[in-house]
Design a protein around this motif. Sequence first.
Motif, PDB file in Angstrom:
ATOM      1  N   LYS A 132       0.826  -1.356  -0.023  1.00  0.00           N
ATOM      2  CA  LYS A 132       0.084  -0.081   0.068  1.00  0.00           C
ATOM      3  C   LYS A 132       0.913   1.204  -0.204  1.00  0.00           C
ATOM      4  O   LYS A 132       2.033   1.372   0.522  1.00  0.00           O
ATOM      5  CB  LYS A 132      -0.692  -0.008   1.033  1.00  0.00           C
ATOM      6  N   HIS A 133       0.238   2.254  -0.630  1.00  0.00           N
ATOM      7  CA  HIS A 133       0.907   3.708  -0.638  1.00  0.00           C
ATOM      8  C   HIS A 133       0.603   4.390   0.550  1.00  0.00           C
ATOM      9  O   HIS A 133      -0.432   4.223   1.326  1.00  0.00           O
ATOM     10  CB  HIS A 133       0.748   4.239  -1.996  1.00  0.00           C
ATOM     11  N   MET A 134       1.429   5.403   0.830  1.00  0.00           N
ATOM     12  CA  MET A 134       0.804   6.557   1.756  1.00  0.00           C
ATOM     13  C   MET A 134      -0.399   7.351   1.470  1.00  0.00           C
ATOM     14  O   MET A 134      -0.670   7.509   0.135  1.00  0.00           O
ATOM     15  CB  MET A 134       1.949   7.649   1.693  1.00  0.00           C
ATOM     16  N   ASP A 135      -1.310   7.195   2.494  1.00  0.00           N
ATOM     17  CA  ASP A 135      -2.647   7.754   2.210  1.00  0.00           C
ATOM     18  C   ASP A 135      -2.760   9.142   2.921  1.00  0.00           C
ATOM     19  O   ASP A 135      -2.775   9.286   4.310  1.00  0.00           O
ATOM     20  CB  ASP A 135      -3.733   6.617   2.856  1.00  0.00           C
ATOM     21  N   ALA A 181      -1.175  22.472  -0.198  1.00  0.00           N
ATOM     22  CA  ALA A 181      -0.083  23.301  -1.063  1.00  0.00           C
ATOM     23  C   ALA A 181       1.190  23.672  -0.198  1.00  0.00           C
ATOM     24  O   ALA A 181       1.085  23.955   0.982  1.00  0.00           O
ATOM     25  CB  ALA A 181      -0.702  24.462  -1.936  1.00  0.00           C
ATOM     26  N   THR A 182       2.282  23.593  -0.785  1.00  0.00           N
ATOM     27  CA  THR A 182       3.599  24.181  -0.292  1.00  0.00           C
ATOM     28  C   THR A 182       4.407  25.171  -1.219  1.00  0.00           C
ATOM     29  O   THR A 182       4.341  25.199  -2.260  1.00  0.00           O
ATOM     30  CB  THR A 182       4.302  23.071  -0.016  1.00  0.00           C
ATOM     31  N   GLU A 183       5.123  26.118  -0.508  1.00  0.00           N
ATOM     32  CA  GLU A 183       5.900  27.051  -0.994  1.00  0.00           C
ATOM     33  C   GLU A 183       7.166  26.300  -1.541  1.00  0.00           C
ATOM     34  O   GLU A 183       8.094  27.224  -2.482  1.00  0.00           O
ATOM     35  CB  GLU A 183       5.964  28.199  -0.349  1.00  0.00           C
ATOM     36  N   HIS A 184       7.731  25.057  -1.072  1.00  0.00           N
ATOM     37  CA  HIS A 184       8.983  24.645  -1.110  1.00  0.00           C
ATOM     38  C   HIS A 184       8.846  23.415  -2.043  1.00  0.00           C
ATOM     39  O   HIS A 184       8.595  22.177  -1.323  1.00  0.00           O
ATOM     40  CB  HIS A 184       9.609  24.406  -0.054  1.00  0.00           C
ATOM     41  N   PHE A 185       8.930  23.280  -3.268  1.00  0.00           N
ATOM     42  CA  PHE A 185       8.774  22.166  -4.169  1.00  0.00           C
ATOM     43  C   PHE A 185       9.707  20.909  -3.628  1.00  0.00           C
ATOM     44  O   PHE A 185       9.236  19.865  -3.882  1.00  0.00           O
ATOM     45  CB  PHE A 185       9.022  22.399  -5.720  1.00  0.00           C
ATOM     46  N   GLY A 186      10.941  21.284  -3.256  1.00  0.00           N
ATOM     47  CA  GLY A 186      11.749  20.165  -2.987  1.00  0.00           C
ATOM     48  C   GLY A 186      12.095  19.786  -1.548  1.00  0.00           C
ATOM     49  O   GLY A 186      12.801  18.956  -1.263  1.00  0.00           O
ATOM     50  N   GLN A 187      11.121  20.183  -0.722  1.00  0.00           N
ATOM     51  CA  GLN A 187      11.137  19.714   0.790  1.00  0.00           C
ATOM     52  C   GLN A 187      10.116  18.482   1.120  1.00  0.00           C
ATOM     53  O   GLN A 187       9.107  18.413   0.624  1.00  0.00           O
ATOM     54  CB  GLN A 187      10.602  21.087   1.500  1.00  0.00           C
ATOM     55  N   ASP A 247       5.285  14.472   6.722  1.00  0.00           N
ATOM     56  CA  ASP A 247       5.413  13.204   5.500  1.00  0.00           C
ATOM     57  C   ASP A 247       6.346  12.497   6.072  1.00  0.00           C
ATOM     58  O   ASP A 247       6.201  11.274   5.769  1.00  0.00           O
ATOM     59  CB  ASP A 247       5.597  13.830   4.286  1.00  0.00           C
ATOM     60  N   LYS A 248       7.520  12.937   6.626  1.00  0.00           N
ATOM     61  CA  LYS A 248       8.480  12.074   7.025  1.00  0.00           C
ATOM     62  C   LYS A 248       8.113  11.175   8.062  1.00  0.00           C
ATOM     63  O   LYS A 248       8.408  10.093   8.221  1.00  0.00           O
ATOM     64  CB  LYS A 248       9.749  13.071   7.497  1.00  0.00           C
ATOM     65  N   MET A 250       5.111   3.971   8.256  1.00  0.00           N
ATOM     66  CA  MET A 250       4.888   2.954   7.456  1.00  0.00           C
ATOM     67  C   MET A 250       5.939   1.846   7.577  1.00  0.00           C
ATOM     68  O   MET A 250       5.881   0.733   7.472  1.00  0.00           O
ATOM     69  CB  MET A 250       4.820   3.479   5.952  1.00  0.00           C
ATOM     70  N   LEU A 251       7.332   2.466   7.526  1.00  0.00           N
ATOM     71  CA  LEU A 251       8.243   1.601   7.578  1.00  0.00           C
ATOM     72  C   LEU A 251       8.646   0.894   8.793  1.00  0.00           C
ATOM     73  O   LEU A 251       8.826  -0.486   8.543  1.00  0.00           O
ATOM     74  CB  LEU A 251       9.685   2.447   7.405  1.00  0.00           C
TER      75      LEU A 251
END
Length: 375
Positions: free
Chosen positions: A229-232, A238-244, A249-250, A256-257
């Motif tokens: 299964k994937h993260m639900d 929305a976020t201002e930082h695309f690469g963050q 989420d971490k 999950m891990l």
Amino acid sequence: MYKLTVNLADFLAQYWQKQPTIIKGGFASFTDPISPEELAGLSMEEEIDSRFVSNLDQNWHAEHGPFTEQKFAELADSHWSLIVQATNHWHAGAAELVEPFKALPQWLLDDLMVSYSVQGGGVGPHIDQYDVFIVQGMGKRHWRVGAKDIGQYKETKRHEALRQIESFDAIIDDVLEPGDVLYIPPGFPHDGYALEPSLSYSVGFRSPKEQELISNFADYVLAHDYGDKHMDKPTLSATEHFGQISADDKQTLTNMLMSALQDESTIKDFLGCMLSQSRHQLNIIEPEDKWSAENVAQHLANGGAIYKVAGLRALLHEEEPTMVYINGEVFKLPEAQTWLARALTDSEVIVDIEPNSHVVPLLTELINKGYWFID
């Protein structure tokens, strides 16, 4: 039957993974269970892991078997060793030398390695990451053992197939004679060479590394299709930082891990399956003509014995004594058959049991898999 002259429980309390030591006369009146000729015969077999190491004039050479009769006919008179791994899997007499060490958990037992060396023969100074009891057979062998000091000893490449170190100062410097036992914990450098034609028997105990546990657990999860299964996260914003990667989420991904590692049933079965698999090939031969339950029952009724294949691991968890793990497979026994589970895991021979409807089907299956056999 071989019997240690020391109390193994007391020995473990004082020395196990603490310090190396020599037990003089560890086996009284020691008799070799295998001859050099028999060892050479084993090294000619394709399925048996064997090595040849020579060091004449410090010119190190190593190669893996199987070997031929011509190889042995061309050997020099000194400075070589023949080494056969898991000799206890292939030679009944050699397997008896493991018996005195069965007070240690079977899942830790790696194998019985047998080495035949002529004068000057050895594998050079090196460090192992497992516990080993080296029993001296025929002949004499000079051993040096150094202090444990991670990072102090430099590796040297005298041959690509040998992991040796340059040198070390000895804290043990002695000669082993027949029946003497040298115990070496992980991480202690050591070097042994034969003073005359001699046999050495190394009973090795090895636990899995962290990376082995992680790698094997990943394989186990994939094989059983767990965690598909994937993260639900329907609350994604929305976020201002695309690469963050957000802290939230971490944490979700970490959970999950860790979820599989928190499933006690999964971990229990994984460890049972993994630890019940030998690191070395076993002499498992499925019978061409399958045994019927009726024939097995008759064999038992006549007082016949059923033998476990040498080196086969059969394990159970202390808290669940009716779930038996054999060579990576799981076998569930009825609650009333706890005694049979103990017989399968603790004994090499099953004999003098009542051939009832619970016992016979399982034993028939194990015999037809080649795990146990009728001689």
